[in-house]
Design a protein around this motif. Structure first.
Motif, PDB file in Angstrom:
ATOM      1  N   THR A   1     -40.382  36.099  54.262  1.00  0.00           N
ATOM      2  CA  THR A   1     -39.677  34.937  53.711  1.00  0.00           C
ATOM      3  C   THR A   1     -40.295  34.335  52.463  1.00  0.00           C
ATOM      4  OG1 THR A   1     -40.886  33.396  55.132  1.00  0.00           O
ATOM      5  CG2 THR A   1     -38.838  34.339  56.019  1.00  0.00           C
ATOM      6  N   ASP A   2     -41.477  34.759  52.096  1.00  0.00           N
ATOM      7  CA  ASP A   2     -42.153  34.149  50.942  1.00  0.00           C
ATOM      8  C   ASP A   2     -41.271  34.210  49.709  1.00  0.00           C
ATOM      9  OD1 ASP A   2     -44.321  33.677  52.560  1.00  0.00           O
ATOM     10  OD2 ASP A   2     -45.560  35.274  51.726  1.00  0.00           O
ATOM     11  N   GLY A   3     -41.110  33.067  49.044  1.00  0.00           N
ATOM     12  CA  GLY A   3     -40.365  32.987  47.802  1.00  0.00           C
ATOM     13  C   GLY A   3     -38.852  32.976  47.952  1.00  0.00           C
ATOM     14  N   LEU A   4     -38.355  32.975  49.192  1.00  0.00           N
ATOM     15  CA  LEU A   4     -36.905  32.976  49.421  1.00  0.00           C
ATOM     16  C   LEU A   4     -36.441  31.616  49.926  1.00  0.00           C
ATOM     17  CD1 LEU A   4     -36.510  36.422  51.253  1.00  0.00           C
ATOM     18  CD2 LEU A   4     -36.122  35.924  48.829  1.00  0.00           C
ATOM     19  N   SER A   5     -35.230  31.241  49.579  1.00  0.00           N
ATOM     20  CA  SER A   5     -34.643  29.994  50.078  1.00  0.00           C
ATOM     21  C   SER A   5     -34.098  30.234  51.484  1.00  0.00           C
ATOM     22  CB  SER A   5     -33.504  29.551  49.159  1.00  0.00           C
ATOM     23  OG  SER A   5     -32.398  30.434  49.312  1.00  0.00           O
ATOM     24  N   PRO A   6     -33.878  29.167  52.247  1.00  0.00           N
ATOM     25  CA  PRO A   6     -33.259  29.328  53.563  1.00  0.00           C
ATOM     26  C   PRO A   6     -31.921  30.066  53.486  1.00  0.00           C
ATOM     27  CG  PRO A   6     -34.185  27.142  53.386  1.00  0.00           C
ATOM     28  CD  PRO A   6     -34.307  27.779  52.025  1.00  0.00           C
ATOM     29  N   GLU A   7     -31.152  29.802  52.448  1.00  0.00           N
ATOM     30  CA  GLU A   7     -29.844  30.458  52.291  1.00  0.00           C
ATOM     31  C   GLU A   7     -29.996  31.957  52.043  1.00  0.00           C
ATOM     32  OE1 GLU A   7     -29.519  26.255  52.003  1.00  0.00           O
ATOM     33  OE2 GLU A   7     -30.758  27.570  50.765  1.00  0.00           O
ATOM     34  N   GLU A   8     -30.998  32.333  51.249  1.00  0.00           N
ATOM     35  CA  GLU A   8     -31.248  33.756  50.995  1.00  0.00           C
ATOM     36  C   GLU A   8     -31.694  34.468  52.271  1.00  0.00           C
ATOM     37  OE1 GLU A   8     -32.712  33.843  46.348  1.00  0.00           O
ATOM     38  OE2 GLU A   8     -34.080  32.990  47.844  1.00  0.00           O
ATOM     39  N   ILE A   9     -32.533  33.810  53.029  1.00  0.00           N
ATOM     40  CA  ILE A   9     -33.016  34.390  54.290  1.00  0.00           C
ATOM     41  C   ILE A   9     -31.844  34.522  55.263  1.00  0.00           C
ATOM     42  CG2 ILE A   9     -34.552  34.043  56.271  1.00  0.00           C
ATOM     43  CD1 ILE A   9     -36.338  32.385  54.217  1.00  0.00           C
ATOM     44  N   ALA A  10     -31.019  33.490  55.355  1.00  0.00           N
ATOM     45  CA  ALA A  10     -29.848  33.521  56.241  1.00  0.00           C
ATOM     46  C   ALA A  10     -28.918  34.670  55.864  1.00  0.00           C
ATOM     47  CB  ALA A  10     -29.112  32.191  56.199  1.00  0.00           C
ATOM     48  N   SER A  11     -28.700  34.877  54.574  1.00  0.00           N
ATOM     49  CA  SER A  11     -27.840  35.978  54.112  1.00  0.00           C
ATOM     50  C   SER A  11     -28.415  37.316  54.534  1.00  0.00           C
ATOM     51  CB  SER A  11     -27.684  35.946  52.601  1.00  0.00           C
ATOM     52  OG  SER A  11     -26.918  34.838  52.219  1.00  0.00           O
ATOM     53  N   SER A  12     -29.728  37.483  54.406  1.00  0.00           N
ATOM     54  CA  SER A  12     -30.383  38.735  54.816  1.00  0.00           C
ATOM     55  C   SER A  12     -30.194  38.974  56.309  1.00  0.00           C
ATOM     56  CB  SER A  12     -31.869  38.689  54.493  1.00  0.00           C
ATOM     57  OG  SER A  12     -32.085  38.662  53.114  1.00  0.00           O
ATOM     58  N   ILE A  13     -30.383  37.921  57.107  1.00  0.00           N
ATOM     59  CA  ILE A  13     -30.223  38.058  58.554  1.00  0.00           C
ATOM     60  C   ILE A  13     -28.789  38.443  58.889  1.00  0.00           C
ATOM     61  CG2 ILE A  13     -30.253  36.807  60.764  1.00  0.00           C
ATOM     62  CD1 ILE A  13     -32.576  35.104  59.529  1.00  0.00           C
ATOM     63  N   ALA A  14     -27.839  37.757  58.282  1.00  0.00           N
ATOM     64  CA  ALA A  14     -26.423  38.035  58.554  1.00  0.00           C
ATOM     65  C   ALA A  14     -26.083  39.491  58.230  1.00  0.00           C
ATOM     66  CB  ALA A  14     -25.536  37.093  57.749  1.00  0.00           C
ATOM     67  N   GLU A  15     -26.629  40.023  57.132  1.00  0.00           N
ATOM     68  CA  GLU A  15     -26.377  41.422  56.756  1.00  0.00           C
ATOM     69  C   GLU A  15     -26.987  42.375  57.782  1.00  0.00           C
ATOM     70  OE1 GLU A  15     -24.636  43.045  54.297  1.00  0.00           O
ATOM     71  OE2 GLU A  15     -23.755  41.068  54.063  1.00  0.00           O
ATOM     72  N   LEU A  16     -28.197  42.084  58.222  1.00  0.00           N
ATOM     73  CA  LEU A  16     -28.889  42.970  59.155  1.00  0.00           C
ATOM     74  C   LEU A  16     -28.292  42.941  60.559  1.00  0.00           C
ATOM     75  CD1 LEU A  16     -32.545  42.252  58.044  1.00  0.00           C
ATOM     76  CD2 LEU A  16     -31.315  44.419  57.785  1.00  0.00           C
ATOM     77  N   ILE A  17     -27.706  41.825  60.944  1.00  0.00           N
ATOM     78  CA  ILE A  17     -27.149  41.667  62.289  1.00  0.00           C
ATOM     79  C   ILE A  17     -25.764  42.311  62.418  1.00  0.00           C
ATOM     80  CG2 ILE A  17     -26.356  39.939  63.975  1.00  0.00           C
ATOM     81  CD1 ILE A  17     -29.363  40.103  63.844  1.00  0.00           C
ATOM     82  N   LYS A  18     -25.069  42.457  61.307  1.00  0.00           N
ATOM     83  CA  LYS A  18     -23.700  42.992  61.332  1.00  0.00           C
ATOM     84  C   LYS A  18     -23.545  44.213  62.216  1.00  0.00           C
ATOM     85  CE  LYS A  18     -21.583  41.483  57.065  1.00  0.00           C
ATOM     86  NZ  LYS A  18     -21.090  41.869  55.767  1.00  0.00           N
TER      87      LYS A  18
END
Length: 164
Positions: free
Chosen positions: A147-164
């Motif tokens: 998560t270093d250097g990422l916003s909560p929204e960027e992290i949330a987007s990554s999670i959403a992509e990986l969970i699909k």
């Protein structure tokens, strides 16, 4: 399927859970928030009743959260200290470890007085917690997000992509 966020205190679990909730429309369930609503400040619970009493409340909240479906669960940093809690989270969905680097965590300490395990010598305490808990988070996680250097929204987007 639930998505449970684990990680260090100051690691951004609550902020990311809210962002992921907004992104997916899933309800956000913050275990520390629920405990505070019912019993008062976590620091007061630690001071009056001790860590074990708090951990018991935490396990009860996790049971409630894990009984729900399609929720984003923001856990307390120490929830992984009990194997029962890890089992609850695994049985209800995916566990995502929000891995923040030590320097990131240390930069977030200033002015935070709400975390009882970090009071008095917070920098040394976070270093010790980091050393002890990192392997526990890694072994419990289904997915690890740096998560270093990422916003909560960027992290949330990554999670959403990986969970699909």
């Amino acid at each position: 399927m639930n998505i449970s966020l684990i990680g260090m205190p100051l690691g951004g679990k609550t902020s990311v859970a809210r962002a992921l909730s907004r992104l997916t429309g899933a309800e956000c369930y913050d275990t520390d928030g629920k405990i505070s609503e019912k019993y008062g400040a976590i620091s007061d619970i630690f001071a009056q009743y001790g860590e074990e009493a708090f951990r018991n409340l935490e396990t009860e909240e996790l049971k409630k959260a894990c009984a729900l479906e399609n929720v984003i669960i923001s856990t307390g940093g120490g929830c992984i200290l009990r194997s029962e809690n890890i089992g609850l989270l695994k049985n209800s969905g995916k566990i995502v470890y929000l891995r923040a680097g030590l320097q990131t965590l240390l930069s977030r300490i200033n002015g935070d007085t709400s975390r009882p395990l970090l009071s008095g010598g917070a920098e040394d305490k976070i270093k010790k917690l980091f050393a002890v808990r990192t392997p526990l988070y890694e072994s419990a996680a289904d997915i690890i997000i740096d998560t270093d250097g990422l916003s909560p929204e960027e992290i949330a987007s990554s999670i959403a992509e990986l969970i699909k």
